[in-house]
Design a protein around this motif. Structure first.
Motif, PDB file in Angstrom:
ATOM      1  N   VAL A  74       0.853  -1.207   0.000  1.00  0.00           N
ATOM      2  CA  VAL A  74       0.000   0.000   0.000  1.00  0.00           C
ATOM      3  C   VAL A  74       0.884   1.251   0.000  1.00  0.00           C
ATOM      4  N   HIS A  75       1.901   1.257   0.871  1.00  0.00           N
ATOM      5  CA  HIS A  75       2.781   2.431   0.985  1.00  0.00           C
ATOM      6  C   HIS A  75       3.581   2.658  -0.296  1.00  0.00           C
ATOM      7  N   PHE A  76       4.122   1.583  -0.833  1.00  0.00           N
ATOM      8  CA  PHE A  76       4.940   1.680  -2.045  1.00  0.00           C
ATOM      9  C   PHE A  76       4.120   2.289  -3.196  1.00  0.00           C
ATOM     10  N   LEU A  77       2.895   1.770  -3.383  1.00  0.00           N
ATOM     11  CA  LEU A  77       2.066   2.262  -4.501  1.00  0.00           C
ATOM     12  C   LEU A  77       1.631   3.712  -4.265  1.00  0.00           C
ATOM     13  N   GLY A  78       1.334   4.057  -3.012  1.00  0.00           N
ATOM     14  CA  GLY A  78       0.936   5.433  -2.684  1.00  0.00           C
ATOM     15  C   GLY A  78       2.069   6.405  -2.971  1.00  0.00           C
ATOM     16  N   LEU A  79       3.280   6.004  -2.554  1.00  0.00           N
ATOM     17  CA  LEU A  79       4.427   6.904  -2.769  1.00  0.00           C
ATOM     18  C   LEU A  79       4.703   7.121  -4.249  1.00  0.00           C
ATOM     19  N   LEU A 102      -4.153   1.326  -8.074  1.00  0.00           N
ATOM     20  CA  LEU A 102      -3.607   0.094  -7.497  1.00  0.00           C
ATOM     21  C   LEU A 102      -3.425   0.246  -5.989  1.00  0.00           C
ATOM     22  N   HIS A 103      -3.051   1.478  -5.579  1.00  0.00           N
ATOM     23  CA  HIS A 103      -2.890   1.796  -4.154  1.00  0.00           C
ATOM     24  C   HIS A 103      -4.235   1.602  -3.437  1.00  0.00           C
ATOM     25  N   LEU A 104      -5.304   2.122  -4.047  1.00  0.00           N
ATOM     26  CA  LEU A 104      -6.649   1.966  -3.470  1.00  0.00           C
ATOM     27  C   LEU A 104      -7.029   0.479  -3.422  1.00  0.00           C
ATOM     28  N   THR A 105      -6.756  -0.236  -4.526  1.00  0.00           N
ATOM     29  CA  THR A 105      -7.109  -1.668  -4.585  1.00  0.00           C
ATOM     30  C   THR A 105      -6.354  -2.448  -3.507  1.00  0.00           C
ATOM     31  N   ALA A 106      -5.047  -2.120  -3.323  1.00  0.00           N
ATOM     32  CA  ALA A 106      -4.239  -2.821  -2.320  1.00  0.00           C
ATOM     33  C   ALA A 106      -4.785  -2.538  -0.916  1.00  0.00           C
ATOM     34  N   TYR A 107      -5.208  -1.292  -0.688  1.00  0.00           N
ATOM     35  CA  TYR A 107      -5.788  -0.913   0.615  1.00  0.00           C
ATOM     36  C   TYR A 107      -7.089  -1.694   0.853  1.00  0.00           C
ATOM     37  N   LEU A 108      -7.938  -1.762  -0.203  1.00  0.00           N
ATOM     38  CA  LEU A 108      -9.202  -2.495  -0.070  1.00  0.00           C
ATOM     39  C   LEU A 108      -8.945  -3.969   0.214  1.00  0.00           C
ATOM     40  N   PHE A 110      -5.837  -5.561   1.350  1.00  0.00           N
ATOM     41  CA  PHE A 110      -5.039  -5.923   2.535  1.00  0.00           C
ATOM     42  C   PHE A 110      -5.593  -5.349   3.839  1.00  0.00           C
ATOM     43  N   TYR A 111      -6.150  -4.138   3.788  1.00  0.00           N
ATOM     44  CA  TYR A 111      -6.609  -3.514   5.039  1.00  0.00           C
ATOM     45  C   TYR A 111      -8.063  -3.867   5.347  1.00  0.00           C
ATOM     46  N   LEU A 112      -8.880  -3.928   4.291  1.00  0.00           N
ATOM     47  CA  LEU A 112     -10.324  -4.076   4.539  1.00  0.00           C
ATOM     48  C   LEU A 112     -10.902  -5.410   4.065  1.00  0.00           C
ATOM     49  N   GLY A 168      -7.670  11.302   0.753  1.00  0.00           N
ATOM     50  CA  GLY A 168      -7.096  10.431  -0.299  1.00  0.00           C
ATOM     51  C   GLY A 168      -8.126  10.185  -1.391  1.00  0.00           C
ATOM     52  N   MET A 169      -9.364   9.940  -0.956  1.00  0.00           N
ATOM     53  CA  MET A 169     -10.430   9.688  -1.942  1.00  0.00           C
ATOM     54  C   MET A 169     -10.715  10.929  -2.767  1.00  0.00           C
ATOM     55  N   LEU A 170     -10.676  12.090  -2.116  1.00  0.00           N
ATOM     56  CA  LEU A 170     -10.899  13.340  -2.858  1.00  0.00           C
ATOM     57  C   LEU A 170      -9.812  13.504  -3.927  1.00  0.00           C
ATOM     58  N   ILE A 207      -1.878  16.458   1.594  1.00  0.00           N
ATOM     59  CA  ILE A 207      -2.512  16.498   2.930  1.00  0.00           C
ATOM     60  C   ILE A 207      -2.692  15.053   3.434  1.00  0.00           C
ATOM     61  N   HIS A 208      -3.107  14.174   2.512  1.00  0.00           N
ATOM     62  CA  HIS A 208      -3.269  12.742   2.830  1.00  0.00           C
ATOM     63  C   HIS A 208      -1.959  12.188   3.396  1.00  0.00           C
ATOM     64  N   LEU A 209      -0.871  12.482   2.710  1.00  0.00           N
ATOM     65  CA  LEU A 209       0.442  11.981   3.146  1.00  0.00           C
ATOM     66  C   LEU A 209       0.854  12.620   4.475  1.00  0.00           C
ATOM     67  N   TRP A 212      -1.069  13.815   6.865  1.00  0.00           N
ATOM     68  CA  TRP A 212      -1.872  13.338   7.987  1.00  0.00           C
ATOM     69  C   TRP A 212      -1.516  11.927   8.431  1.00  0.00           C
ATOM     70  N   LEU A 213      -0.998  11.120   7.509  1.00  0.00           N
ATOM     71  CA  LEU A 213      -0.700   9.746   7.942  1.00  0.00           C
ATOM     72  C   LEU A 213       0.769   9.567   8.305  1.00  0.00           C
ATOM     73  N   THR A 214       1.560  10.638   8.130  1.00  0.00           N
ATOM     74  CA  THR A 214       2.976  10.534   8.500  1.00  0.00           C
ATOM     75  C   THR A 214       3.089  10.708  10.010  1.00  0.00           C
ATOM     76  N   ARG A 215       3.739   9.734  10.644  1.00  0.00           N
ATOM     77  CA  ARG A 215       3.869   9.823  12.110  1.00  0.00           C
ATOM     78  C   ARG A 215       5.233  10.389  12.495  1.00  0.00           C
ATOM     79  N   ASP A 216       6.259  10.005  11.774  1.00  0.00           N
ATOM     80  CA  ASP A 216       7.583  10.617  12.001  1.00  0.00           C
ATOM     81  C   ASP A 216       8.298  10.707  10.647  1.00  0.00           C
TER      82      ASP A 216
HETATM   83  C1  HEM Z   1      -9.175   6.191  -2.517  1.00  0.00           C
HETATM   84  C2  HEM Z   1      -8.222   6.868  -2.106  1.00  0.00           C
HETATM   85  C3  HEM Z   1      -7.145   6.454  -1.134  1.00  0.00           C
HETATM   86  C4  HEM Z   1      -7.166   5.641  -0.031  1.00  0.00           C
HETATM   87  C5  HEM Z   1      -8.333   4.894   0.513  1.00  0.00           C
HETATM   88  C6  HEM Z   1      -5.838   5.616   0.515  1.00  0.00           C
HETATM   89  C7  HEM Z   1      -5.424   4.902   1.632  1.00  0.00           C
HETATM   90  C8  HEM Z   1      -4.171   4.867   2.160  1.00  0.00           C
HETATM   91  C9  HEM Z   1      -3.744   4.099   3.300  1.00  0.00           C
HETATM   92  C10 HEM Z   1      -4.639   3.184   4.112  1.00  0.00           C
HETATM   93  C11 HEM Z   1      -2.445   4.338   3.504  1.00  0.00           C
HETATM   94  C12 HEM Z   1      -1.537   3.702   4.562  1.00  0.00           C
HETATM   95  C13 HEM Z   1      -1.754   4.310   5.918  1.00  0.00           C
HETATM   96  C14 HEM Z   1      -1.042   3.562   7.029  1.00  0.00           C
HETATM   97  O1  HEM Z   1      -0.704   2.397   6.883  1.00  0.00           O
HETATM   98  O2  HEM Z   1      -0.828   4.175   8.085  1.00  0.00           O
HETATM   99  C15 HEM Z   1      -2.030   5.284   2.499  1.00  0.00           C
HETATM  100  C16 HEM Z   1      -0.766   5.792   2.384  1.00  0.00           C
HETATM  101  C17 HEM Z   1      -0.366   6.634   1.384  1.00  0.00           C
HETATM  102  N1  HEM Z   1      -1.127   7.086   0.343  1.00  0.00           N
HETATM  103 FE1  HEM Z   1      -3.071   6.774   0.059  1.00  0.00          FE
HETATM  104  N2  HEM Z   1      -5.032   6.418  -0.253  1.00  0.00           N
HETATM  105  C18 HEM Z   1      -5.802   6.937  -1.277  1.00  0.00           C
HETATM  106  C19 HEM Z   1      -5.422   7.786  -2.273  1.00  0.00           C
HETATM  107  C20 HEM Z   1      -4.140   8.207  -2.457  1.00  0.00           C
HETATM  108  C21 HEM Z   1      -3.687   9.007  -3.557  1.00  0.00           C
HETATM  109  C22 HEM Z   1      -4.597   9.507  -4.698  1.00  0.00           C
HETATM  110  C23 HEM Z   1      -2.356   9.203  -3.374  1.00  0.00           C
HETATM  111  C24 HEM Z   1      -1.375   9.956  -4.214  1.00  0.00           C
HETATM  112  C25 HEM Z   1      -1.594  10.442  -5.396  1.00  0.00           C
HETATM  113  C26 HEM Z   1      -1.967   8.534  -2.162  1.00  0.00           C
HETATM  114  C27 HEM Z   1      -0.702   8.526  -1.624  1.00  0.00           C
HETATM  115  C28 HEM Z   1      -0.336   7.884  -0.455  1.00  0.00           C
HETATM  116  C29 HEM Z   1       0.984   7.954   0.117  1.00  0.00           C
HETATM  117  C30 HEM Z   1       2.154   8.740  -0.462  1.00  0.00           C
HETATM  118  C31 HEM Z   1       0.967   7.173   1.263  1.00  0.00           C
HETATM  119  C32 HEM Z   1       2.092   7.015   2.285  1.00  0.00           C
HETATM  120  C33 HEM Z   1       3.124   6.048   1.885  1.00  0.00           C
HETATM  121  C34 HEM Z   1       4.241   5.992   2.920  1.00  0.00           C
HETATM  122  O3  HEM Z   1       4.194   6.675   3.941  1.00  0.00           O
HETATM  123  O4  HEM Z   1       5.152   5.198   2.716  1.00  0.00           O
HETATM  124  N3  HEM Z   1      -3.079   7.927  -1.638  1.00  0.00           N
HETATM  125  N4  HEM Z   1      -3.095   5.599   1.703  1.00  0.00           N
END
Ligand code: HEM
Length: 198
Positions: free
Chosen positions: A49-54, A95-101, A103-105, A125-127, A167-169, A171-175
Motif C-alpha cells: 500500500v505504501h509503495f504504490l501510494g508513494l 492500485l494503491h486503493l485496490t491494495a488498501y481495499l 489488505f486492510y479491509l 485520499g479519496m478526494l 494532505i493525505h500523506l 496526515w498519515l505521516t507519524r515521524d
Molecule cells: C481512494 C483513495 C485512497 C485511499 C483509501 C488511501 C489509503 C491509504 C492508506 C490506508 C495508507 C496507509 C496508511 C497507514 O498504513 O498508516 C495510504 C498511504 C499513502 N497514500 Fe493513500 N489512499 C488513497 C489515495 C491516495 C492518492 C490519490 C495518493 C497519491 C496520489 C496517495 C498517496 C499515499 C501515500 C504517499 C501514502 C504514504 C506512503 C508511505 O508513507 O510510505 N493515496 N493511503
C-alpha cells in the motif's frame, strides 16, 4: 523524421522507466510468495500500500513538473510525455486503493464507508483520486478536441488533486516529515513557476 524518431524513442524509454517500480514490486511479491517476510518485511500488505501510494504521488508531481521543464529547456517534445506520467500516476493511485481495499479491509465495503467518514486522511485520499479520475479519462487527444477550452479548465483539477494527496500523506505521516516537506516545497515551486509565467 528525426524528431519523430526522437519522440518515439523518448516515449518508449519513459514508458519503461515508469513501469520499473511496478516491475520491481511484482518481483518482490514473487520473492515474498516463495519465502514469506523476506522481501516486503513483517507486513507485506502495508509495504505494498505504501509503495504504490508513494509512487502515485511522485509520478503526479513528475507530470505536474513537465510543463515547467518544457518551458525551461525550450523543448516542446518534453510535453508529449506529460500524458503518460499523468496516466501512470492514476494507475498507481488506483492500485494503491485496490491494495488498501484488499489488505486492510478485505473488500468489506461497510468498513470502507466507516473509514471514509471517520479517518480524515482516507477522505482526503479519496478526494485526490476523485479529482484525478476525470483527468485520466479526458487525457486523450479526442477528449481534448471535444472539450476545447474547457479541457484546460477541467485539467486545473490537478492542483486540488496534488494538494489533497499531500494532505493525505501529511496526515498519515507519524515521524520523518522530510519526504512530505520535500514534495510540498516542490509543489509550491512548480505552482509559483506557472503563476509567474502567466
Ligand atoms: C481512494 C483513495 C485512497 C485511499 C483509501 C488511501 C489509503 C491509504 C492508506 C490506508 C495508507 C496507509 C496508511 C497507514 O498504513 O498508516 C495510504 C498511504 C499513502 N497514500 Fe493513500 N489512499 C488513497 C489515495 C491516495 C492518492 C490519490 C495518493 C497519491 C496520489 C496517495 C498517496 C499515499 C501515500 C504517499 C501514502 C504514504 C506512503 C508511505 O508513507 O510510505 N493515496 N493511503
Amino acid at each position: 523524421m528525426q524528431t519523430q524518431l526522437t519522440v518515439v524513442l523518448s516515449k518508449t524509454v519513459f514508458f519503461v522507466a515508469l513501469s520499473m517500480p511496478l516491475t520491481w514490486l511484482a518481483w518482490q511479491i514473487s520473492i515474498e510468495i516463495a519465502a514469506p517476510t523476506t522481501a516486503l518485511g513483517a507486513d507485506p500488505g502495508e509495504a505494498i500500500v505504501h509503495f504504490l501510494g508513494l509512487w502515485a504521488i511522485r509520478l503526479l508531481l513528475l507530470a505536474f513538473a513537465i510543463s515547467p521543464l518544457q518551458k525551461i529547456f525550450r523543448q516542446p517534445n518534453i510535453g508529449k510525455l506529460r500524458r503518460m506520467a499523468g496516466v501512470y500516476a492514476f494507475v498507481y493511485a488506483l492500485l494503491h486503493l485496490t491494495a488498501y481495499l484488499f489488505f486492510y479491509l478485505e473488500f468489506a465495503w461497510d468498513a470502507l464507508l466507516e473509514d471514509f467518514v471517520e479517518r480524515t486522511f482516507i477522505t482526503v485520499g479519496m478526494l485526490a483520486l476523485l479529482c484525478l479520475t476525470p483527468l485520466a479519462v479526458t487525457s486523450t487527444a479526442g477528449w481534448q478536441r471535444r472539450l476545447r477550452r474547457n479541457w484546460k479548465r477541467l485539467h486545473r483539477l490537478v492542483y486540488p488533486a496534488i494538494a489533497f494527496a499531500l494532505i493525505h500523506l501529511y496526515w498519515l505521516t507519524r515521524d520523518g516529515f522530510a519526504e512530505v516537506f520535500l514534495y510540498s516545497v516542490l509543489f509550491i515551486v512548480l505552482v509559483g513557476f506557472r503563476w509567474v509565467r502567466r
